[in-house]
Design an enzyme around this catalytic site. Structure first.
Site, PDB file in Angstrom:
ATOM      1  N   LYS A 114       0.813  -1.225   0.000  1.00  0.00           N
ATOM      2  CA  LYS A 114       0.000   0.000   0.000  1.00  0.00           C
ATOM      3  C   LYS A 114       0.836   1.259   0.000  1.00  0.00           C
ATOM      4  O   LYS A 114       0.462   2.248  -0.612  1.00  0.00           O
ATOM      5  CB  LYS A 114      -0.965   0.007   1.196  1.00  0.00           C
ATOM      6  CG  LYS A 114      -2.148  -0.909   0.959  1.00  0.00           C
ATOM      7  CD  LYS A 114      -3.313  -0.643   1.881  1.00  0.00           C
ATOM      8  CE  LYS A 114      -4.478  -1.552   1.496  1.00  0.00           C
ATOM      9  NZ  LYS A 114      -5.436  -1.766   2.541  1.00  0.00           N
ATOM     10  N   LYS A 197      -4.469  -8.377  -7.844  1.00  0.00           N
ATOM     11  CA  LYS A 197      -5.742  -8.879  -7.315  1.00  0.00           C
ATOM     12  C   LYS A 197      -6.863  -7.882  -7.603  1.00  0.00           C
ATOM     13  O   LYS A 197      -6.604  -6.672  -7.715  1.00  0.00           O
ATOM     14  CB  LYS A 197      -5.620  -9.215  -5.828  1.00  0.00           C
ATOM     15  CG  LYS A 197      -5.639  -8.044  -4.923  1.00  0.00           C
ATOM     16  CD  LYS A 197      -5.682  -8.451  -3.455  1.00  0.00           C
ATOM     17  CE  LYS A 197      -5.685  -7.126  -2.691  1.00  0.00           C
ATOM     18  NZ  LYS A 197      -5.537  -7.164  -1.307  1.00  0.00           N
ATOM     19  N   LYS A 200     -10.881  -2.811  -4.635  1.00  0.00           N
ATOM     20  CA  LYS A 200     -11.708  -1.597  -4.653  1.00  0.00           C
ATOM     21  C   LYS A 200     -10.885  -0.394  -5.050  1.00  0.00           C
ATOM     22  O   LYS A 200     -11.415   0.598  -5.532  1.00  0.00           O
ATOM     23  CB  LYS A 200     -12.247  -1.309  -3.245  1.00  0.00           C
ATOM     24  CG  LYS A 200     -13.164  -2.326  -2.678  1.00  0.00           C
ATOM     25  CD  LYS A 200     -13.380  -2.067  -1.178  1.00  0.00           C
ATOM     26  CE  LYS A 200     -13.792  -3.339  -0.483  1.00  0.00           C
ATOM     27  NZ  LYS A 200     -13.550  -3.358   0.939  1.00  0.00           N
TER      28      LYS A 200
END
Ligand code: TYM
Length: 334
Positions: A114, A197, A200
């Site tokens: 992230k 993957k 969202k």
């Protein structure tokens, strides 16, 4: 047996969430007998690590609550709540900050993914996120935590924190939780890139199937999904090195209750032009009833809020004894 799991209320519920986790939540809920209860929550305290405005956050929680109910979570049988309404989560997370080690958190791959290169600019919340996740699980003495593959490492951390706390304070307070990860659909990949993957946060909406997509949008996304020029192989062994094909065939197999080998046998030698319409159809058939229920539920904010209020009261009562025992074990109560 106590089942617990959570989802961040950011953006839409997508096919990865549904096949990786939510379908299992519903299955486990439906298999519960006697007084056993499942706890499912919206991890809104986790989602503060993503910046959103006030109104958007309020909408997100109602959206995700409606999505979970539409997908089959029954608020009369399971405890459905949002984390921010049960302060015990934040309190226990703080207590566990004394137990968790920086070295353990430094190993978390999701944090590394992230933040990318900007580690110094990342929020502290994002770094300690897995400690709050451990608190979520340990508060309720959860034994089974149904999640997708990407949460496996966080579950291992929760076990490490539980074991160290128990041994540091000489108590048998926390139960070590087991992750429940589906065999076939533990990691649903992006429709634009078979090595990423489905998520969202992907800026391309074409990369994912959202629960709210209508039939045409689903068919269109499947049609445009990235594939390779080869025909489908005769067995699943032929999918090695073909991540996009592997993903789409895996999704079809999961949704139609069969195996990738059986799907390959059915479409062997045919191109994706023949396979994609069939995949689109099972997706539409699966998601249409969920979407319709979602749209109905979403017209009544008060009813959704009432579900979450009731869930928060039940969750707070269930969490309280563990929280008190943790304070007591640490000598913070007299
Ligand atoms: P979140 O909100 O990212 O995702 C919710 C669930 O969906 C699964 N999932 C996937 N499964 C398969 N393929 C994918 N592409 C995919 N994308 C998401 C996730 O594995 C997850 O099970 N940290 C958690 C929320 C959380 C939690 C918890 C979970 C907070 N506290 C305690 C379990 C227990 C998260 O961000 O999930």
């Amino acid at each position: 047996m106590r089942v617990l799991s959570g989802i961040q209320p950011t953006g839409n519920l997508h096919l990865g969430n549904y096949l990786g986790a939510i379908r299992n939540w519903v299955r486990m809920q439906d298999e519960m007998t006697g007084d056993a209860q499942c706890f499912f929550f919206l991890a809104d305290m986790h989602s503060i690590t993503v910046h959103e405005g006030r109104e958007q956050r309020i909408r997100n929680v109602r959206d995700m609550a409606a999505a979970l109910v539409a997908a089959g979570i029954d608020p009369d049988r399971s405890v459905l709540f949002n984390q921010a309404r049960v302060p015990a989560h934040a309190e226990l997370a703080w207590l566990l900050n004394g137990t968790a080690r920086i070295g353990w958190l430094n190993r978390m791959t999701q944090f590394k993914d992230k933040v990318g290169k900007d580690r110094e600019g990342a929020s502290i919340g994002l770094f300690v996120y897995p400690v709050l996740q451990a608190a979520d699980i340990l508060l309720y003495n959860a034994t089974h935590v149904p999640v997708g593959e990407d949460q496996k490492q966080h579950l291992e951390l929760a076990r490490d924190i539980a074991a160290k706390f128990n041994s540091d304070f000489g108590v048998e307070l926390f139960t070590l939780p087991d992750p429940i990860i589906p065999k076939e659909s533990a990691r649903i990949m992006s429709f634009r890139d078979g090595s990423a993957k489905m998520s969202k946060s992907d800026p391309s909406d074409m990369s994912r199937i959202n629960l709210t997509d209508d039939d045409d949008a689903i068919m269109n996304k499947v049609k445009k999904a990235k594939t390779d020029p080869e025909p489908l192989p005769e067995t699943a062994a032929g999918l090695v090195g073909r991540p996009e094909a592997h993903n789409l065939i895996g999704i079809y197999a999961t949704l139609s209750g069969t195996t990738p080998d059986a799907v390959c046998a059915e479409f062997a030698g045919k191109g994706f032009g023949a396979f994609k319409p069939a995949l689109g159809e099972v997706l539409v058939d699966t998601l249409r009833p969920i979407r319709q229920r979602f749209l109905e539920l979403r017209t009544d904010d008060a009813a959704l809020d009432a579900i979450l209020d009731k869930g928060a009261a039940k969750a707070a009562a269930a969490a309280e004894p563990t929280l008190r025992a943790a304070y007591d074990a640490m000598g913070l109560m007299r």
